[in-house]
Design a protein around this motif. Structure first.
Motif, PDB file in Angstrom:
ATOM      1  N   SER A  86      -5.814   7.679  -3.483  1.00 60.17           N
ATOM      2  CA  SER A  86      -4.244   7.739  -2.807  1.00 60.17           C
ATOM      3  C   SER A  86      -4.684   8.388  -1.233  1.00 60.17           C
ATOM      4  O   SER A  86      -5.058   9.368  -1.021  1.00 60.17           O
ATOM      5  CB  SER A  86      -3.716   9.068  -3.637  1.00 60.17           C
ATOM      6  OG  SER A  86      -2.704   9.531  -2.720  1.00 60.17           O
ATOM      7  N   GLU A  87      -3.987   7.338  -0.542  1.00 57.82           N
ATOM      8  CA  GLU A  87      -4.236   7.620   1.032  1.00 57.82           C
ATOM      9  C   GLU A  87      -3.333   8.914   1.422  1.00 57.82           C
ATOM     10  O   GLU A  87      -3.892   9.836   2.114  1.00 57.82           O
ATOM     11  CB  GLU A  87      -3.817   6.271   1.850  1.00 57.82           C
ATOM     12  CG  GLU A  87      -3.816   6.466   3.242  1.00 57.82           C
ATOM     13  CD  GLU A  87      -3.502   5.165   4.085  1.00 57.82           C
ATOM     14  OE1 GLU A  87      -3.585   5.302   5.053  1.00 57.82           O
ATOM     15  OE2 GLU A  87      -3.432   4.371   3.413  1.00 57.82           O
ATOM     16  N   SER A  88      -1.941   8.996   1.014  1.00 59.11           N
ATOM     17  CA  SER A  88      -1.146   9.779   1.540  1.00 59.11           C
ATOM     18  C   SER A  88      -1.713  11.229   1.239  1.00 59.11           C
ATOM     19  O   SER A  88      -1.597  12.311   1.735  1.00 59.11           O
ATOM     20  CB  SER A  88       0.403   9.785   0.917  1.00 59.11           C
ATOM     21  OG  SER A  88       0.276   9.698  -0.603  1.00 59.11           O
ATOM     22  N   ARG A 131      -5.510  -1.074   0.579  1.00 66.11           N
ATOM     23  CA  ARG A 131      -4.458  -1.517   1.218  1.00 66.11           C
ATOM     24  C   ARG A 131      -3.177  -1.126   0.385  1.00 66.11           C
ATOM     25  O   ARG A 131      -3.331  -1.448  -0.888  1.00 66.11           O
ATOM     26  CB  ARG A 131      -4.696  -2.761   1.780  1.00 66.11           C
ATOM     27  CG  ARG A 131      -5.710  -3.108   2.759  1.00 66.11           C
ATOM     28  CD  ARG A 131      -5.260  -2.457   4.215  1.00 66.11           C
ATOM     29  NE  ARG A 131      -6.307  -2.616   5.123  1.00 66.11           N
ATOM     30  CZ  ARG A 131      -7.260  -1.945   5.585  1.00 66.11           C
ATOM     31  NH1 ARG A 131      -7.176  -0.373   5.125  1.00 66.11           N
ATOM     32  NH2 ARG A 131      -8.017  -2.059   6.710  1.00 66.11           N
ATOM     33  N   PRO A 132      -2.104  -1.301   1.130  1.00 68.75           N
ATOM     34  CA  PRO A 132      -0.731  -1.363   0.433  1.00 68.75           C
ATOM     35  C   PRO A 132      -0.719  -2.612  -0.412  1.00 68.75           C
ATOM     36  O   PRO A 132      -0.869  -3.643   0.072  1.00 68.75           O
ATOM     37  CB  PRO A 132       0.258  -0.978   1.371  1.00 68.75           C
ATOM     38  CG  PRO A 132      -0.400  -0.549   2.487  1.00 68.75           C
ATOM     39  CD  PRO A 132      -1.846  -0.819   2.527  1.00 68.75           C
TER      40      PRO A 132
END
Length: 340
Positions: free
Chosen positions: A132-134, A27-28
């Protein structure tokens, strides 16, 4: 407690092909909280040490990509050489229908495996796994377009914490390439391999990339390149700390040095304080003192021999099925299968 997870369909493929799914377990804010905890434990004590994961922000990742193209740095080229020669053998011996890649990055080398499995008529799913989600969302979409006949199920996670979230189903092959396993010390490796193995079913496989013991001068040159790119990569972690923790490190106040430790059989990346200095970390409300010549260790890169790799795999319940090296014998790929 079961962690909440976001499942997103990025793209519905035409002609009845499956869509692309992304599961998020990081999560962020998780990374910053983990960094704060590690800095409290690793920098506020002696000897000082950080995990190599913090080297890889956007700039660090680009610098590492530059490192892989340096003449002194052989691992990336050698691993690709092995994959070019033996990707078909991997597909045949593993019999896998699902390829899972840990720390997928750009999946450049993994495309050789995907192509071989697709050519063998056995590829149905690809699972890229990265923190890394992005980046992973972009990569998942790209791979789905390049391989329209398969499903792409991306997992945003940390392989130190979320291996139990790898999707089940079919015969699976987990690829852990690039020699990244060498960044784990022996006890960490044992835990990692045991946890990974515990989630595999009999017949599932692990394709593991390991850098091999070799001439010490070549090892030194690979991590202390003449262009200074590795030094800039190493010092970049101080810029990460400045940005994320409000620290005031002077990167030029530290010298890069990466010797080979004969006892531990690893290359040790160090930042050596050029002078006595004090660093303030605003978000932690803590100061860190460095003596002149004091070392901050940012990475270890273990080097291996076949018998050691085989023994560690065996201890985790994984039987070595194949061992391949490049022509020069610099790097190895091992295929291990989960025993019944």
């Amino acid at each position: 407690m079961v962690e909440a997870v976001e499942t997103t369909t990025l793209e519905e493929k035409p002609n009845g092909f499956p869509g692309v799914k992304v599961e998020v377990y990081v999560r962020p804010g998780d990374a910053r909280r983990a960094l704060k905890q590690e800095v409290l434990e690793g920098l506020c004590n002696t000897p000082k040490e950080l995990s190599p994961k913090w080297l890889y922000d956007e700039r660090g990742s680009q610098l590492f990509d530059d490192i892989t193209r340096l003449p002194e740095y052989y691992p990336t080229r050698r691993e690709r050489e092995i994959l070019l020669a033996h990707a078909g053998d991997v597909a045949r011996l593993s019999g896998a229908t699902t390829l899972i890649e840990l720390g997928s990055g750009t999946s450049e080398k993994t495309r050789l495996l995907l192509d071989a499995m697709e050519e063998a008529g056995q590829l149905s799913r690809f699972v890229p796994f990265d923190v890394s989600e992005s980046f992973l969302r972009r990569a998942a979409g790209t791979l789905a377009r390049e391989y329209p006949g398969i499903s792409v199920h991306a997992v945003v996670g940390d392989f130190e914490h979320h291996l139990n979230r790898l999707p089940q189903g079919g015969r699976r092959l987990v690829a852990f390439l690039g020699g990244t396993i060498g960044n784990l010390k022996p006890a960490q490796r044992a835990r990692f391999l045991a946890e990974l193995s515990s989630g595999l079913r009999p017949g599932d496989g692990l394709l593991l990339g390991t850098d091999l013991i070799k001439d010490r001068e070549r090892l030194y040159a690979a991590y202390n390149d003449s262009a200074g790119v590795t030094a800039e990569f190493n010092r970049n972690v101080l810029r990460v700390l400045n940005r994320e923790l409000g620290a005031d490190f002077d990167p030029n106040g530290f010298e890069h040095f990466a010797p080979f430790d004969e006892h531990n059989r690893w290359v040790e990346m160090r930042l050596v304080s050029r002078r006595e200095q004090t660093v303030w970390m605003q978000s932690l409300k803590r100061r860190v003192d460095f003596a002149a010549g004091e070392v901050l260790r940012t990475e270890v890169s273990c080097k291996f021999e076949q018998h050691r790799v085989e023994a560690e795999l065996d201890a985790a319940g994984l039987g070595l099925a194949a061992w391949w090296t490049d022509e020069a014998g610099d790097f190895a790929l091992s295929l291990a299968l989960k025993r019944g």
